[in-house]
Design a protein around this motif. Structure first.
Motif, PDB file in Angstrom:
ATOM      1  N   GLY A   1      56.492  75.450   3.796  1.00 55.88           N
ATOM      2  CA  GLY A   1      58.078  76.295   3.685  1.00 55.88           C
ATOM      3  C   GLY A   1      57.913  77.807   3.808  1.00 55.88           C
ATOM      4  N   SER A   2      56.682  78.468   3.543  1.00 54.88           N
ATOM      5  CA  SER A   2      55.742  80.069   3.300  1.00 54.88           C
ATOM      6  C   SER A   2      55.765  80.531   4.461  1.00 54.88           C
ATOM      7  N   LYS A   3      55.856  81.786   5.051  1.00 51.20           N
ATOM      8  CA  LYS A   3      54.906  81.898   6.320  1.00 51.20           C
ATOM      9  C   LYS A   3      53.167  82.074   5.645  1.00 51.20           C
ATOM     10  N   THR A   4      52.579  81.797   5.973  1.00 51.18           N
ATOM     11  CA  THR A   4      50.927  82.233   6.295  1.00 51.18           C
ATOM     12  C   THR A   4      50.381  82.617   7.390  1.00 51.18           C
ATOM     13  N   LYS A   5      49.623  83.174   7.477  1.00 50.74           N
ATOM     14  CA  LYS A   5      48.693  84.807   8.605  1.00 50.74           C
ATOM     15  C   LYS A   5      47.367  84.578   8.104  1.00 50.74           C
TER      16      LYS A   5
ATOM     17  N   THR B   1      45.463  74.461  -2.016  1.00 52.54           N
ATOM     18  CA  THR B   1      45.646  76.333  -1.812  1.00 52.54           C
ATOM     19  C   THR B   1      44.658  76.040  -2.434  1.00 52.54           C
ATOM     20  N   LEU B   2      43.671  77.911  -2.292  1.00 57.86           N
ATOM     21  CA  LEU B   2      42.796  78.814  -2.192  1.00 57.86           C
ATOM     22  C   LEU B   2      42.854  78.616  -3.968  1.00 57.86           C
ATOM     23  N   LEU B   3      43.340  78.662  -4.957  1.00 56.47           N
ATOM     24  CA  LEU B   3      44.339  78.280  -5.660  1.00 56.47           C
ATOM     25  C   LEU B   3      43.439  76.819  -6.955  1.00 56.47           C
ATOM     26  N   ASP B   4      43.663  75.947  -5.489  1.00 60.25           N
ATOM     27  CA  ASP B   4      43.081  74.647  -6.181  1.00 60.25           C
ATOM     28  C   ASP B   4      42.041  74.848  -6.235  1.00 60.25           C
TER      29      ASP B   4
ATOM     30  N   CYS C   1      42.079  75.675   3.673  1.00 58.14           N
ATOM     31  CA  CYS C   1      40.921  75.436   5.046  1.00 58.14           C
ATOM     32  C   CYS C   1      41.940  76.316   6.280  1.00 58.14           C
ATOM     33  N   LEU C   2      42.734  77.152   5.066  1.00 58.09           N
ATOM     34  CA  LEU C   2      42.949  78.922   6.251  1.00 58.09           C
ATOM     35  C   LEU C   2      42.402  79.905   5.615  1.00 58.09           C
ATOM     36  N   ILE C   3      41.065  79.819   5.163  1.00 63.25           N
ATOM     37  CA  ILE C   3      40.160  81.223   4.460  1.00 63.25           C
ATOM     38  C   ILE C   3      38.925  81.373   4.797  1.00 63.25           C
ATOM     39  N   GLY C   4      39.336  82.131   5.641  1.00 66.11           N
ATOM     40  CA  GLY C   4      38.478  82.626   6.220  1.00 66.11           C
ATOM     41  C   GLY C   4      37.075  84.247   6.484  1.00 66.11           C
TER      42      GLY C   4
END
Length: 403
Positions: A51-55, A85-88, A129-132
């Motif tokens: 439900g949230s936008k991530t870029k 998430t990254l926090l997780d 998985c979207l952290i680069g």
């Protein structure tokens, strides 16, 4: 659809604006170009997760062309986004350290909060998985801009370890079945970010007996009581590792010794090894001062907040500032880490053998006999060695500073 000609012709405005590269199927995500007021043009891939936008930033035009951006966007669309998430991911790593009894657990938790979660609240909510690599770079760059040097490498190392734990959980067929938390990782983004090697050069600074005597003299005058007594305790105990000592709870301070869970080595069946440190009278004196402040606190050397220990970074800054105020009294700069080396060096002058000094400081012994067969605790030898070290300190450091 965007074209290279259109991108080249785009002019900056008073506010940044974005232009999409056409439409995508629902849920796939979209490539767009951001034009900043300074004229910088950046490619981003945006999708909606939970439900949230991530870029994710892909690159900057014209260094990255439109064709290359579209190819990276296509790869991003194929990534199966897991909700964790990254926090997780960071919490997962900290919990692992806590379950193992690692002395570094609290410091790792603090560093993740101080340098990642607080300054990057939106980033830590993004799926891991979207952290680069660029995200990791930005975290460390902010630390460096704030004057953080060696500790920047520590945070990098901890992030690398957190992603490695996530990868193992993802691909180990046994652990994968034991948890509902999925990270969807395929690689470790920290691996592409280099260590700042010039901040990792091994030190060689050790204070002389005269310098140590002056340090002992000025401690109570220029530092807080807790910090002063902690440094005295570190010296009297032969140079224990501050981060391990501060992570040791009061219940591990027994009548005639303290027990430190050694994060540097593992014992039988992978358990963190225990390092036993007998008391001498100087150590007892410092502990008595701490008891007079509070004999019920969770940690003998307590921090400002209830139930917390003094933080290693605060101790390190105190030592550095102390040197700065008395630079003319020393033969050169020194840091908290140099005090451990100082004790190791001066204990040799007190006629302690190298093996005994290593055992007092909790060094791991890597030979086959020590690792697999020697189960003797060397308690009596360490106690005698620390008493000899105390006698040497009283004669060459404490008595010297009183003259």
């Amino acid at each position: 659809m965007l074209t290279e000609k259109q991108i080249k012709a785009m002019k900056p405005g008073e506010k940044e604006y974005t232009v999409s590269d056409g439409r995508s199927a629902r849920g796939e995500g979209v490539l767009f170009l951001r034009v900043r007021p300074n004229g910088t043009k950046e490619f981003y891939f945006q999708r909606r997760v939970n439900g949230s936008k991530t870029k994710s930033k892909l690159g900057t035009w014209p260094t990255m062309g439109l064709a290359a951006a579209r190819e990276l966007s296509r790869v991003e669309k194929e990534v199966a986004v897991a909700p964790a998430t990254l926090l997780d991911l960071m919490d997962n790593y900290v919990n692992k350290l806590v379950s193992e009894g690692a002395a570094s657990a609290e410091d790792v938790k603090w560093s993740f909060k101080r340098y990642i979660a607080e300054p990057f609240p939106a980033l830590v909510k993004r799926p891991a998985c979207l952290i680069g690599p660029a995200d990791i770079r930005d975290i460390l760059s902010r630390m460096i801009a704030g004057g953080v040097t060696t500790y920047c490498n520590r945070v990098r190392s901890r992030l690398h370890a957190a992603f490695q734990v996530g990868l193992e959980q993802e691909f180990n067929p046994r652990s994968y079945q034991k948890t509902d938390r999925k990270f969807g990782l395929s690689s470790n983004p920290v691996a592409s970010v280099p260590v700042q090697a010039d901040w990792e050069q091994p030190g060689d600074r050790a204070l002389s007996a005269e310098e140590l005597a002056y340090l002992w003299q000025v401690l109570p005058e220029h530092l807080s009581l807790v910090t002063s007594e902690l440094i005295k305790f570190l010296i009297a105990s032969g140079g224990q590792r501050p981060e391990q000592l501060l992570a040791t709870e009061r219940r591990s301070y027994l009548d005639d010794h303290l027990v430190i869970r050694n994060k540097k080595g593992r014992g039988i069946e992978g358990e963190r090894s225990l390092h036993v440190v007998p008391y001498n009278q100087l150590m007892r004196d410092s502990l008595q001062v701490m008891d007079e402040i509070s004999d019920t606190s969770a940690y003998p050397f307590q921090g400002k907040a209830e139930g917390t220990a003094l933080h290693t970074n605060s101790l390190s800054r105190a030592v550095t500032k102390l040197y700065g105020r008395h630079a003319d009294k020393f033969n050169g700069p020194f840091t908290l880490r140099d005090l451990r080396r100082t004790c190791k060096t001066l204990m040799a002058k007190a006629r302690l053998s190298k093996e005994l000094r290593d055992r007092i400081q909790g060094h791991a012994f890597g030979d086959v006999s020590s690792k697999h067969y020697d189960r003797y605790d060397y308690f009596d030898e360490k106690r005698a060695g620390l008493r000899r070290w105390e006698a040497w300190l009283r004669k060459n450091v404490i008595a010297a500073e009183q003259e």
